[in-house]
Design an enzyme around this catalytic site. Structure first.
Site, short mmCIF file in Angstrom:
data_model
loop_
_atom_site.label_atom_id
_atom_site.label_comp_id
_atom_site.label_asym_id
_atom_site.label_seq_id
_atom_site.Cartn_x
_atom_site.Cartn_y
_atom_site.Cartn_z
NE ARG A 23 98.33 -34.14 23.25
CZ ARG A 23 98.25 -32.74 22.84
NH1 ARG A 23 98.63 -32.58 21.52
NH2 ARG A 23 98.12 -31.87 23.72
NE ARG A 27 97.14 -32.13 15.29
CZ ARG A 27 96.98 -31.09 15.81
NH1 ARG A 27 96.28 -30.12 15.37
NH2 ARG A 27 97.93 -30.79 16.85
NE ARG A 36 91.36 -33.46 14.09
CZ ARG A 36 91.17 -32.28 13.40
NH1 ARG A 36 91.02 -32.35 12.12
NH2 ARG A 36 91.47 -31.27 13.98
CG ASP A 73 92.19 -32.47 24.95
OD1 ASP A 73 93.21 -32.72 24.47
OD2 ASP A 73 92.13 -31.47 25.93
CE1 TYR A 148 95.33 -25.26 27.54
CE2 TYR A 148 96.16 -26.72 29.34
CZ TYR A 148 96.39 -25.95 27.92
OH TYR A 148 97.52 -26.46 27.15
O1 CP3 Z 1 98.50 -39.29 24.19
C1 CP3 Z 1 97.26 -39.71 23.27
O2 CP3 Z 1 97.49 -40.21 22.19
C2 CP3 Z 1 95.98 -39.62 23.91
C3 CP3 Z 1 95.36 -38.40 23.70
C4 CP3 Z 1 95.61 -37.05 24.15
C5 CP3 Z 1 95.17 -35.72 23.55
N1 CP3 Z 1 95.67 -34.78 24.52
C6 CP3 Z 1 94.65 -35.85 22.39
C7 CP3 Z 1 94.77 -34.56 21.54
C8 CP3 Z 1 96.19 -36.56 25.56
C9 CP3 Z 1 96.74 -37.57 26.43
C10 CP3 Z 1 96.27 -35.42 25.46
C11 CP3 Z 1 96.52 -34.53 26.78
C12 CP3 Z 1 96.40 -33.12 26.63
N2 CP3 Z 1 95.65 -32.24 26.09
C13 CP3 Z 1 97.43 -32.32 27.31
C14 CP3 Z 1 98.58 -32.80 28.29
C15 CP3 Z 1 99.57 -33.14 27.51
C16 CP3 Z 1 100.42 -32.34 26.56
O3 CP3 Z 1 100.51 -32.50 25.37
O4 CP3 Z 1 101.12 -31.47 27.16
C17 CP3 Z 1 97.08 -30.88 27.00
C18 CP3 Z 1 97.86 -29.71 27.57
C19 CP3 Z 1 96.09 -31.10 26.12
C20 CP3 Z 1 95.17 -29.66 25.86
C21 CP3 Z 1 95.36 -29.66 24.21
N3 CP3 Z 1 94.54 -30.40 23.39
C22 CP3 Z 1 95.87 -28.95 23.48
C23 CP3 Z 1 96.77 -27.65 23.78
C24 CP3 Z 1 95.81 -29.11 22.11
C25 CP3 Z 1 96.00 -28.25 21.02
C26 CP3 Z 1 97.45 -28.88 20.62
C27 CP3 Z 1 97.41 -29.63 19.24
O5 CP3 Z 1 98.32 -30.46 19.46
O6 CP3 Z 1 96.84 -29.55 18.39
C28 CP3 Z 1 94.63 -30.30 22.32
C29 CP3 Z 1 94.42 -30.76 20.97
C30 CP3 Z 1 94.63 -32.52 21.04
N4 CP3 Z 1 94.56 -33.30 21.98
C31 CP3 Z 1 94.71 -33.19 19.77
C32 CP3 Z 1 94.97 -34.45 20.03
C33 CP3 Z 1 95.05 -35.63 19.34
C34 CP3 Z 1 94.84 -32.42 18.03
C35 CP3 Z 1 93.56 -32.37 18.00
C36 CP3 Z 1 93.29 -32.50 16.53
O7 CP3 Z 1 93.14 -33.60 16.18
O8 CP3 Z 1 92.85 -31.73 15.93
#
Ligand code: CP3
Length: 341
Positions: A23, A27, A36, A73, A148
Site C-alpha cells: 500500500r 493516503r 485522488r 485494487d 468479499y
Molecule cells: O499497494 C499499493 O500501493 C497498490 C495499490 C493497492 C490498493 N489496494 C489501493 C487502495 C493494493 C495492492 C490494494 C490491495 C487490496 N485492496 C487488498 C489486499 C491487501 C491488503 O491491504 O490486505 C484488499 C483487502 C483491498 C480491498 C480494499 N481496498 C479495502 C479493504 C479498502 C479500504 C481500506 C482502506 O485502506 O481504505 C480499500 C481501499 C484502497 N485500496 C485504498 C487504496 C490506496 C484507499 C482508498 C482511498 O484512497 O480512499
C-alpha cells in the site's frame, strides 16, 4: 534499471536488501491525496491510466523504494465479473447483492482484461516506459476475493463465507473455480502488458484452520500459481496472519512468501525452508516508534532475513494512513544502509 528486487525474488546475490511497502501509494502521502482529489475519487483514480501511473510512481520518487506496485485494487476484477462495487469513505468497499446462491454464481462472468479493464493494461504500459525499478502487478487470491464477494463487505467472523463453504461446498467450489479463472487471465494480461513480477494477496486466508485452508483455499491458489508459472515472472504470495499455515503455504509454488509481523521471521524461514524467498515483516505500526527504535527492528529483520533463500524487506501488511512520511523515508534508507554487502 534497478533489478535488485527481481534478483532477490529469484534468490540471487544482491548488493543490498531491496525494499518496497505494501500500500505504498496511499493516503499517508499528501501527493496521493492531491491526485485522488483531482481524479474525483478512488475508483476513478484506478480507472484513469495517466493518474494511476502518477500515483504508482510517487512512492518510488518520495521514498526511494526498489519496486513499484500497480495502483489499482483487488476488487477491480470482481466488478468486471459483474458485481456492483462502491467505495464509501468510512465503510471501505461495498459489493451489492453478495453471492450466496448457485444462480448468482452462474450469472458471474470470467472477464477479458483487455476488453473490460483496459485501464489496467494502459496504466502498466505507461509505467514501463517511465519506471527505473521493476513493476509488480497484483491480484487478490481466490479465497480472499471470495470473502468479499460472499460477504459483500469487510467482515470480522466471515460467517457468510464459512456457512456457504460448509453448507453448500458445491456452490462454493463453483464460485472459486470462476474466480480462479479470472485471476489467472487477469494476471496473465498484466504480465503481457509489462508487469515484471506479480503478488497474490490472500489477506483473509489466515482466518481458516489449516484443514479448511487445505480444502477450500489452497487447491485453487495452487492451480492459479501453476498456470502463472508459465509466464516466467516471479510470483509472491502473501497471507496476513500466516503463522499457522506456513507448512501448507510453502507448498503453493510461489517464488516468494510474504510474512506478516505476528510471526518471527527466523521461525517463518525455518518453516518455509530454502526453496522460497521471503518478504516482510515489520509491524506497519512500528513506524510510530522513534527513529532509533525503528532502526533496531530493521537490523533484526535484516539479520533474520539472511537465513532465507532471498529476502525482500517490506511491512507485515499495508501501511497505515496516519503514518508519518518522514519515518517511511528513513525506514527505506535504513534498510539500504544496514544491508549493504
Ligand atoms: O499497494 C499499493 O500501493 C497498490 C495499490 C493497492 C490498493 N489496494 C489501493 C487502495 C493494493 C495492492 C490494494 C490491495 C487490496 N485492496 C487488498 C489486499 C491487501 C491488503 O491491504 O490486505 C484488499 C483487502 C483491498 C480491498 C480494499 N481496498 C479495502 C479493504 C479498502 C479500504 C481500506 C482502506 O485502506 O481504505 C480499500 C481501499 C484502497 N485500496 C485504498 C487504496 C490506496 C484507499 C482508498 C482511498 O484512497 O480512499
Amino acid at each position: 534499471m534497478n533489478d535488485i528486487f527481481l534478483r532477490a525474488c529469484r534468490g540471487e546475490e544482491v548488493p543490498y536488501t531491496p525494499v518496497w511497502i505494501m500500500r505504498q501509494a496511499g493516503r499517508y502521502l499528501p501527493e496521493y491525496q492531491r491526485v485522488r482529489e483531482e481524479a474525483g475519487g478512488f475508483l476513478k483514480l484506478c480507472k484513469t491510466p495517466e493518474l494511476a501511473a502518477e500515483v504508482t510512481t510517487q512512492p518510488v520518487d518520495v521514498l526511494g523504494v526498489d519496486a513499484a506496485i500497480l495502483f489499482s485494487d483487488i476488487l477491480i476484477p470482481v466488478e468486471a465479473m459483474g458485481m456492483h462495487l462502491e467505495f464509501s469513505e468510512d465503510k471501505g468497499p461495498v459489493l451489492h447483492d453478495p453471492i450466496r446462491t448457485k444462480s448468482a454464481v452462474d450469472r458471474l462472468v470470467v472477464p477479458d482484461t483487455e476488453d473490460s479493464m483496459p485501464f489496467v493494461v494502459d496504466t502498466i504500459k505507461i509505467l514501463r516506459k517511465r519506471l527505473a525499478v521493476p513493476l509488480i502487478g497484483f491480484s487478490g487470491a481466490p479465497f480472499t476475493l471470495a470473502t468479499y464477494m460472499i460477504e459483500g463487505k469487510g467482515s470480522k467472523d466471515f460467517v457468510n463465507t464459512k456457512r456457504l463453504m460448509f453448507q453448500n461446498p458445491g456452490i462454493f467450489s463453483l464460485l472459486m473455480e470462476k474466480i480462479t479463472m479470472t485471476v489467472v487471465s487477469y494476471l496473465s494480461a498484466q504480465i503481457r502488458a509489462g508487469a515484471q513480477a506479480v503478488q497474490l494477496f490472500d489477506t483473509w486466508a489466515g482466518v481458516l484452520s489449516p484443514l479448511d485452508y487445505r480444502n477450500f483455499a489452497q487447491p485453487y491458489l495452487r492451480s492459479a500459481v501453476a498456470e502463472l508459472r508459465k509466464e516466467g515472472v516471479p510470483i509472491i504470495y502473501f497471507v496476513n496472519d500466516c503463522g499457522g499455515l506456513l507448512g501448507d503455504i510453502k507448498k503453493c509454488g510461489a517464488d516468494v512468501i510474504g510474512v506478516d509481523w505476528r510471526t518471527d521471521l527466523r521461525d517463518a524461514i525455518k518453516k518455509i525452508g530454502k526453496k522460497c524467498a521471503v518478504q516482510g515483516n515489520l509491524d506497519p505500526l512500528a513506524l510510530f516508534l522513534p527513529k532509533d527504535e525503528i532502526e533496531d527492528r530493521v537490523k533484526e529483520i535484516l539479520w533474520k532475513g539472511e537465513f532465507a533463500r532471498g529476502h525482500i524487506f517490506n511491512l507485515g501488511h499495508g501501511i497505515h494512513k496516519e503514518t508519518p512520511v518522514d519515518k517511511v523515508v528513513s525506514l527505506v534508507e535504513a534498510v539500504h544502509r544496514f544491508s549493504e554487502r
